[in-house]
Design an enzyme around this catalytic site. Sequence first.
Site, PDB file in Angstrom:
ATOM      1  N   PHE A  25     -17.419 -10.954  -2.834  1.00 45.67           N
ATOM      2  CA  PHE A  25     -18.809 -10.841  -2.378  1.00 45.67           C
ATOM      3  C   PHE A  25     -18.947 -10.789  -0.866  1.00 45.67           C
ATOM      4  O   PHE A  25     -20.058 -10.826  -0.345  1.00 45.67           O
ATOM      5  CB  PHE A  25     -19.631 -12.023  -2.916  1.00 45.67           C
ATOM      6  CG  PHE A  25     -19.758 -12.043  -4.426  1.00 45.67           C
ATOM      7  CD1 PHE A  25     -20.598 -11.150  -5.070  1.00 45.67           C
ATOM      8  CD2 PHE A  25     -19.026 -12.943  -5.187  1.00 45.67           C
ATOM      9  CE1 PHE A  25     -20.722 -11.155  -6.456  1.00 45.67           C
ATOM     10  CE2 PHE A  25     -19.143 -12.956  -6.580  1.00 45.67           C
ATOM     11  CZ  PHE A  25     -19.996 -12.065  -7.218  1.00 45.67           C
TER      12      PHE A  25
ATOM     13  N   CYS B 253     -20.560   0.078  -0.610  1.00 46.58           N
ATOM     14  CA  CYS B 253     -20.801  -0.589  -1.899  1.00 46.58           C
ATOM     15  C   CYS B 253     -22.133  -0.280  -2.571  1.00 46.58           C
ATOM     16  O   CYS B 253     -22.157   0.080  -3.750  1.00 46.58           O
ATOM     17  CB  CYS B 253     -20.692  -2.099  -1.720  1.00 46.58           C
ATOM     18  SG  CYS B 253     -19.031  -2.597  -1.300  1.00 46.58           S
TER      19      CYS B 253
ATOM     20  N   ASN C 165      -9.043   1.451  -4.298  1.00 46.69           N
ATOM     21  CA  ASN C 165     -10.414   1.968  -4.197  1.00 46.69           C
ATOM     22  C   ASN C 165     -10.884   2.620  -5.501  1.00 46.69           C
ATOM     23  O   ASN C 165     -10.096   3.178  -6.256  1.00 46.69           O
ATOM     24  CB  ASN C 165     -10.564   2.933  -3.010  1.00 46.69           C
ATOM     25  CG  ASN C 165      -9.577   4.073  -3.080  1.00 46.69           C
ATOM     26  OD1 ASN C 165      -8.552   3.945  -3.737  1.00 46.69           O
ATOM     27  ND2 ASN C 165      -9.896   5.177  -2.449  1.00 46.69           N
TER      28      ASN C 165
ATOM     29  N   LEU D 131     -21.887  -6.043  -9.853  1.00 48.06           N
ATOM     30  CA  LEU D 131     -22.792  -4.892  -9.790  1.00 48.06           C
ATOM     31  C   LEU D 131     -24.243  -5.358  -9.655  1.00 48.06           C
ATOM     32  O   LEU D 131     -25.028  -4.801  -8.887  1.00 48.06           O
ATOM     33  CB  LEU D 131     -22.650  -4.008 -11.045  1.00 48.06           C
ATOM     34  CG  LEU D 131     -21.327  -3.281 -11.251  1.00 48.06           C
ATOM     35  CD1 LEU D 131     -21.381  -2.439 -12.520  1.00 48.06           C
ATOM     36  CD2 LEU D 131     -21.002  -2.389 -10.064  1.00 48.06           C
TER      37      LEU D 131
ATOM     38  N   ASP E  62       0.858  -1.185   0.000  1.00 51.64           N
ATOM     39  CA  ASP E  62       0.000   0.000   0.000  1.00 51.64           C
ATOM     40  C   ASP E  62       0.894   1.233   0.000  1.00 51.64           C
ATOM     41  O   ASP E  62       2.005   1.200   0.542  1.00 51.64           O
ATOM     42  CB  ASP E  62      -0.877  -0.012   1.254  1.00 51.64           C
ATOM     43  CG  ASP E  62      -2.090   0.909   1.114  1.00 51.64           C
ATOM     44  OD1 ASP E  62      -3.202   0.372   0.968  1.00 51.64           O
ATOM     45  OD2 ASP E  62      -1.923   2.139   1.154  1.00 51.64           O
TER      46      ASP E  62
HETATM   47  C1  UDX Z   1     -22.488  -5.633   0.654  1.00 52.79           C
HETATM   48  C2  UDX Z   1     -22.846  -6.999   0.028  1.00 52.79           C
HETATM   49  O1  UDX Z   1     -23.705  -7.721   0.947  1.00 52.79           O
HETATM   50  C3  UDX Z   1     -21.587  -7.794  -0.253  1.00 52.79           C
HETATM   51  O2  UDX Z   1     -21.929  -9.013  -0.926  1.00 52.79           O
HETATM   52  C4  UDX Z   1     -20.661  -6.965  -1.124  1.00 52.79           C
HETATM   53  O3  UDX Z   1     -19.449  -7.668  -1.328  1.00 52.79           O
HETATM   54  C5  UDX Z   1     -20.377  -5.621  -0.472  1.00 52.79           C
HETATM   55  O4  UDX Z   1     -21.598  -4.931  -0.203  1.00 52.79           O
HETATM   56  P1  UDX Z   1     -21.788  -4.775   3.088  1.00 52.79           P
HETATM   57  O5  UDX Z   1     -21.932  -3.399   2.506  1.00 52.79           O
HETATM   58  O6  UDX Z   1     -20.575  -5.102   3.882  1.00 52.79           O
HETATM   59  O7  UDX Z   1     -21.883  -5.868   1.922  1.00 52.79           O
HETATM   60  O8  UDX Z   1     -23.025  -5.030   4.070  1.00 52.79           O
HETATM   61  P2  UDX Z   1     -24.493  -5.669   3.940  1.00 52.79           P
HETATM   62  O9  UDX Z   1     -24.642  -6.703   4.981  1.00 52.79           O
HETATM   63  O10 UDX Z   1     -24.847  -6.057   2.577  1.00 52.79           O
HETATM   64  O11 UDX Z   1     -25.404  -4.435   4.415  1.00 52.79           O
HETATM   65  C6  UDX Z   1     -25.500  -3.242   3.651  1.00 52.79           C
HETATM   66  C7  UDX Z   1     -26.491  -2.311   4.289  1.00 52.79           C
HETATM   67  O12 UDX Z   1     -27.830  -2.814   4.191  1.00 52.79           O
HETATM   68  C8  UDX Z   1     -26.276  -2.058   5.781  1.00 52.79           C
HETATM   69  O13 UDX Z   1     -26.478  -0.704   6.078  1.00 52.79           O
HETATM   70  C9  UDX Z   1     -27.302  -2.933   6.433  1.00 52.79           C
HETATM   71  O14 UDX Z   1     -27.647  -2.514   7.725  1.00 52.79           O
HETATM   72  C10 UDX Z   1     -28.452  -2.810   5.461  1.00 52.79           C
HETATM   73  N1  UDX Z   1     -29.405  -3.920   5.517  1.00 52.79           N
HETATM   74  C11 UDX Z   1     -29.004  -5.193   5.293  1.00 52.79           C
HETATM   75  C12 UDX Z   1     -30.746  -3.668   5.781  1.00 52.79           C
HETATM   76  O15 UDX Z   1     -31.142  -2.512   5.973  1.00 52.79           O
HETATM   77  N2  UDX Z   1     -31.628  -4.715   5.817  1.00 52.79           N
HETATM   78  C13 UDX Z   1     -31.241  -6.002   5.588  1.00 52.79           C
HETATM   79  O16 UDX Z   1     -32.109  -6.904   5.630  1.00 52.79           O
HETATM   80  C14 UDX Z   1     -29.890  -6.248   5.324  1.00 52.79           C
END
Ligand code: UDX
Length: 439
Positions: free
Chosen positions: A142, A256, A71, A201, A17
Amino acid sequence: MAMIAYECPQYKVTVVDINPERIAQWNSKNLPVYEPGLDEIVKAIRGRNLFFSTDIEKGIKESQIIFVSVNTPVKDFGAGAGMAADLQYWEKTARQIRDVSDSHKIIVEKSTLPVKTAQTMKRILTSNNNGVQFDILSNPEFLAEGTAIKDLEEPDRVLIGSSDTLSGLRARDELIAIYANWVPQDRIITSNIWSSELSKLVANAFLAQRISSINSFTALCEKSDADITEVVRAVGMDSRVGDKFLNASVGFGGSCFKKDILNLVYLCRHYGLSQVADYWEGVIRINEYQKQRFVLTMLNAMFNTLAGKRICIFGFAFKANTGDTRESPAMFIAKRLAEEKAELVITDPKALQNAMIDLDGIEGKISYIEDPYEASAGCDAIGVVTEWGLYATLDFRRIYQAMVKPAFIFDGRNILDHKKLFEIGFNVFPLGKPPLTHL
Ligand code: UDX
């Protein structure tokens, strides 16, 4: 990379990095990110076959396989500002790899990228004709934060996109061989590069769409006296729908979902597919609406004025089990409440440092207190924004006694026992359910 090094002692993994402080933290006792289980893995193998370094040139020269994980934020200038991916770090990395490499390399795209980025990378890598051969693979990640180690240990699938030339397929097999050390063969799937880039995506767009769908129905439930929890149970039992990822919330956050959907929308518009772009843009519009709705519910319930009232925000991380606050709904909510001239107390078990950075410069009175009892004492209202398990286990009788009356709770994650809170004396505003009030 830690998981690859952990599962494959026969490979030497070096993480490089440009940021020396970050690398120093990765080499220290206190790792720069909080992720359950990561500390143990890194500490078990650091110095064995996992190394952290700022010597990027050496890292490139010595490696046969290079995972590029730089990033790709949303561009904040020029064409596509606010929507397209900013590929400047990605391109710089490609040029550096080209300039330093003196032997065949397999380049693996790990960052989430717009479709066809691999093609651009190939053009850059082969643009100085020094005879070095590069094969490019797409291998999107993922994992979700908070469950990263489990997601890596037992992934639903590992996706590898390659070109179908002989050397492309050989490169693909090299990467398959790495994952095959711990991932069952039938979970390692292959495709062409563009399908792989697009799948990432699409997967995120689908997941975010589920949340926006449920969140849109919380608004309808609140108008019609239906209960979102009952609706979700009934709908989720349809095996075609499934019951995962249907938790109503103040809105999704994280680095994401929003970024990837904006990229997708930009891509669709670029190809002239405005109906498709509008459809997916709707997922983001509902998310913004849901965050705004949470603040307006607070405002309406608390007699249409928040000025001078003390409001405690339970949770600043974008989800539980992480200290990450990127795109956290808490940030939007805190800013809006500050605009309404409310006094804010932020509490969170892991994200207070980031919260202070995020809210730096916001006008108004904001304090940061880790202990939820201390944080909520003297407040008029609590807003639950992050679903930390800890919040469901608190002694709300004690919390109620120390609050200003009438005391309000707005449960933006539906994780509390609403009936019990009401019996204690709170005015309770869940999501997608009738409020329970004494007023
Ligand atoms: C996401 C994808 O799940 C993952 O596969 C990808 O690689 C990166 O983006 P992440 O952003 O780490 O992962 O968290 P995730 O668990 O998906 O939650 C994203 C947001 O959705 C959070 O703010 C979470 O609180 C919200 N969420 C999740 C809800 O509001 N309701 C749900 O039922 C699930």
